[in-house]
Write an enzyme that holds these catalytic residues in place. Structure first.
Site, PDB file in Angstrom:
ATOM      1  N   ASP A  33       0.985  -1.200   0.088  1.00  0.00           N
ATOM      2  CA  ASP A  33       0.037   0.022   0.025  1.00  0.00           C
ATOM      3  C   ASP A  33       0.782   1.230  -0.027  1.00  0.00           C
ATOM      4  OD1 ASP A  33      -2.341   1.917  -0.062  1.00  0.00           O
ATOM      5  OD2 ASP A  33      -3.220   0.515   1.652  1.00  0.00           O
TER       6      ASP A  33
HETATM    7  C1  NOJ Z   1      -3.888   3.857   0.236  1.00  0.00           C
HETATM    8  C2  NOJ Z   1      -5.158   2.993   0.384  1.00  0.00           C
HETATM    9  O1  NOJ Z   1      -5.056   2.290   1.688  1.00  0.00           O
HETATM   10  C3  NOJ Z   1      -5.247   2.115  -0.834  1.00  0.00           C
HETATM   11  O2  NOJ Z   1      -6.473   1.355  -0.766  1.00  0.00           O
HETATM   12  C4  NOJ Z   1      -5.385   2.883  -2.198  1.00  0.00           C
HETATM   13  O3  NOJ Z   1      -5.321   2.023  -3.291  1.00  0.00           O
HETATM   14  C5  NOJ Z   1      -3.774   3.358  -2.071  1.00  0.00           C
HETATM   15  N1  NOJ Z   1      -3.815   4.471  -1.318  1.00  0.00           N
HETATM   16  C6  NOJ Z   1      -3.476   3.952  -3.578  1.00  0.00           C
HETATM   17  O4  NOJ Z   1      -4.319   5.187  -3.666  1.00  0.00           O
END
Ligand code: NOJ
Length: 754
Positions: free
Chosen positions: A289
């Site tokens: 993530d």
């Molecule tokens: C953080 C989020 O937790 C995740 O779900 C998301 O896909 C990413 N950022 C990218 O934006």
């Protein structure tokens, strides 16, 4: 020159074999050929180029220019994928640099969070889950893929499959709810929709099952918080939706921000290697993530960026999102022998495999053969259908449906909130296309007057109350559209109190004094506690954040053109203090019951300490949710009768057939979601008091009766115990068929080992 030759060979192979590639995951000969080509490429790549493939670079979707630095990095082979490049000319330009000028001419993947629609916004995922409908989920993700692929997106970070049992958690909005069976059905459907019949179709985008794993178990419902998940719970509750998504061919998986039992998911070898690769045989790519690699420093698991990179690499993380631990340190880590080059090769293989499956080597550019079509008639109609199917009627004292001539006071901060109605993760949806209830009423020439009463959901002033009350007095019915702005749910937007914010409750109470019937509609990213106002209103409709077509959907529901069809995918709490609450909990040694429960204000003054019945409840709110999991009313009524099981005892290799009769006892056609729950009464570890195992949508005319039949086998009773034994266990089972988790006709049977 030699790179160019390699590319030609690759392109020839893939265009020649295009017809054979009908599956998302190549099998047999194809798979082997992929691997040969990937190995050939690998043999030509320098260490730097390999590391480049592991780099998912974040950009700003609002950038007006393309930086020379980014182009140079792509040219140098330092980038494997890009996030949030939203101008088609930039996508094409960067891809051109990658496939024409980078050392091995490896295409980029362009990623975007396409979560519940791209331009045409569908209800938030928790709302979609309330549809209990795989077709609706699949259609929504197919449309999202069609729309987003037109601007070059070939990878979405969805579906989010985190089981969520705590409505305080902001990301419950993006979750499939609290039940692993329902979440698995939806997870599979979303993947099928995003990825289409074949990943290498121009309108297919790679799905990403996230967040692996346990993100929804954040203690106290506070986003990113620590999780403690025993292995049996992991496997019985949190893992099944991921397994379903992988079986459906999800090309990618994202690691979660959270730690589990002391080890961050992004550096968790057990989860990434032992479970995901060795047990589940996942061969796609695993991405971190956003910055979750370097966040292992704040977790107190890694000493610095380099150590974080080492931990993530040795745990088996293929691609790093936005942070640069791999970019900065992987080369040294390999040279120092702390990470093996074989491990890096494995990452590159996983990444290239997905690029091949997406057909990017063959057709790297945006397919411009189709006209760009957003918000098409068909897309809008499906979005409206989804909003209708996800709207849950929680209370109705016969005020709904409203007859068309009725004079209505339309009040509330969400009655005309085009941006907020789209909910969280609606970056690309445009509010100009949102049909709010106000607009839908206007278009349909409803006899209404609109006063917002509060300018937004957090508005605490009562300056418009007088006007709202006067309008209510002039009307026959008040439709109050309450809720939360989009910004109050989603990532990092947890709340400790989940009542309606601002002065909404005060305004509802003031309106109730007019004596006019009130229909409360809630547009929110989570269940909202309405214990304080439930007696002041005559009907409650949960719309979630319903997306682009929410207003039209609501119009049709309010006026009875169609009935609301959703069922709760989460238990609805009475107060936040009751959370986490979930229907599939275990029993305590002292389960609560009506006989023993004495409400707080009924306790005699000076009562003897143990005189009230010592069982598991809260003095102030008891032990039940406000509305149970699976609950939802329609405009007719149903009765259940004559439950039967085909046998009282079954062997492990036998099916059991469970039958019940369902009748429409009302005056109009209606749809019931018939639900089957089981209880494994005694186990080698304790088992939940109920578990959803099947459901069926049944449409019945007024007065019509139907037999509903479910087939279960011992496979449905399998669970993992504390000794990691995964099996069904002989013993007594209860089975219920009914309208929700707190009701149903019951039978029992015995599973015997012969
Ligand atoms: C953080 C989020 O937790 C995740 O779900 C998301 O896909 C990413 N950022 C990218 O934006």
């Amino acid at each position: 020159m030699k790179y160019y030759y390699t590319l030609i060979v690759i392109l020839c192979f893939f265009s020649c074999s295009k017809k054979e590639q009908t599956q998302n995951t190549a099998s047999g000969n194809n798979a082997q050929k992929y691997e040969e080509v990937i190995n050939e490429l690998l043999s030509k790549m320098t260490l730097e180029e390999k590391i480049g493939q592991t780099n998912l670079r974040g950009t700003s979707s609002r950038a007006k220019t393309l930086s020379d630095e980014l182009k140079q990095d792509v040219r140098d082979g330092k980038v494997g994928a890009l996030l949030n490049v939203m101008r088609t000319e930039f996508v094409d330009e960067l891809q051109k640099v990658a496939v024409e000028e980078s050392p091995n001419k490896i295409p980029l993947i362009f990623a975007r969070d396409v979560i519940h629609g791209f331009k045409t916004m569908f209800p938030i995922p928790l709302g979609m889950a309330a549809s209990w409908d795989a077709d609706v989920a699949k259609t929504s993700s197919r449309i999202a893929a069609i729309e987003s692929s037109q601007v070059g997106v070939r990878w979405t970070f969805a579906p989010m499959l985190d089981i969520a049992k705590d409505s305080r958690w902001g990301r419950i909005a993006e979750s499939p709810g609290e039940d692993p069976y329902l979440a698995s059905i939806l997870g599979k459907a979303y993947v099928e929709g995003f990825q289409g019949d074949s990943l290498n179709n121009a309108t297919s985008i790679a799905a990403c099952a996230k967040h692996y794993i346990g993100y929804g178990a954040a203690i106290g419902g506070r986003d990113y918080n620590t999780t403690v998940i025993p292995n049996s719970l992991l496997r019985n509750v949190y893992l099944p939706p991921f397994e379903a998504a992988l079986r459906a061919g999800s090309a990618t998986v994202m690691t979660a921000f959270n730690e589990i039992n002391g080890v961050p998911a992004t550096g968790n070898k057990y989860l990434l290697k032992d479970v995901l690769r060795d047990e589940l045989h996942f061969d796609g790519l695993v991405v971190s993530d956003w910055d979750s690699v370097i966040e292992m420093i704040a977790h107190g698991f890694a000493t610095d960026e380099k150590h974080a990179g080492e931990l993530a690499a040795n745990a088996g993380l293929d691609m790093e999102m936005t942070s640069k631990a791999y970019e900065h340190h992987l080369k040294n880590l390999i040279n120092e022998g702390k990470v093996s080059e074989a491990q890096l090769n494995e990452f590159v293989r996983n990444i290239l495999r997905v690029k091949f499956r997406l057909g990017l080597f063959e057709t790297p550019y945006i397919d411009k053969s189709n006209e760009v079509n957003f918000y098409t008639k068909e897309h809008l109609s499906e979005a409206k259908k989804a909003a209708i199917k996800s709207t849950v009627l929680l209370k109705n004292t016969k005020v709904l449906p409203i007859s068309k001539q009725t004079k209505i006071a339309l009040i509330g901060p969400m009655a005309h909130a085009p941006l907020d109605q789209m909910g969280t993760w609606a970056f690309d949806g445009e509010k100009e296309h949102t049909v709010t209830p106000f607009e839908a009423f206007k278009t349909a020439q409803v006899n209404f007057k609109y006063v917002s009463g509060l300018t937004h959901s957090r508005d605490q002033s009562n300056t418009q109350f007088k006007k709202a009350i006067t309008t209510a007095k002039e009307a026959e019915v008040v439709v109050f559209i309450a809720g939360e702005e989009a910004i109050l749910s989603g990532e990092a937007h947890s709340r400790s109190n989940i009542d309606l914010p601002g002065a909404q409750e005060d305004l509802i109470k003031a309106l109730a004094k007019t004596g006019k019937p009130i229909v409360l509609v809630i547009m929110a990213g989570r269940p909202i506690t309405i214990t304080n106002i439930i007696d002041d209103v005559d009907a409650v409709l949960m719309s979630w954040h319903p997306g682009t077509m929410g207003g039209e959907a609501l119009h049709d529901i309010l006026f009875g053109i169609i009935e609301p069809q959703g069922r709760l995918p989460v238990s609805w709490p009475k107060t936040a203090g009751q959370l986490p609450y979930f229907y599939n909990h275990k029993n305590t040694g002292r389960p609560a019951n009506k006989e023993d429960y004495v409400a707080m204000y009924d306790i005699p003054i000076g009562a003897w300490q143990s005189s009230l019945g010592n069982d598991s409840h809260y003095l102030d709110i008891g032990y039940t949710p406000h509305f149970p999991f699976g609950f939802g009313l329609g405009y007719t009524t149903f009765s259940y009768d004559a439950i039967k099981v085909s046998k009282d005892t079954i062997n492990f290799n036998e099916d059991i057939i469970v039958k019940a009769t369902v009748s429409n006892t009302g005056k109009r056609v209606g749809k019931e979601v018939v639900q089957l729950y089981i209880r494994d009464v005694v186990g080698s570890i304790t088992r939940p008091v109920k578990e959803l195992k099947r459901f069926e949508h049944v449409v019945l005319e007024a007065g019509e009766t139907k037999d509903v039949t479910f087939t279960l086998s011992s496979k449905d009773f399998i669970f993992t115990n504390n000794a990691s034994v995964r099996a069904a266990e002989a013993g007594d089972f209860d089975v219920w068929v009914g309208p929700h988790a707190a009701s149903g006709l019951k039978k029992s049977f015995y599973l015997q080992k012969k």
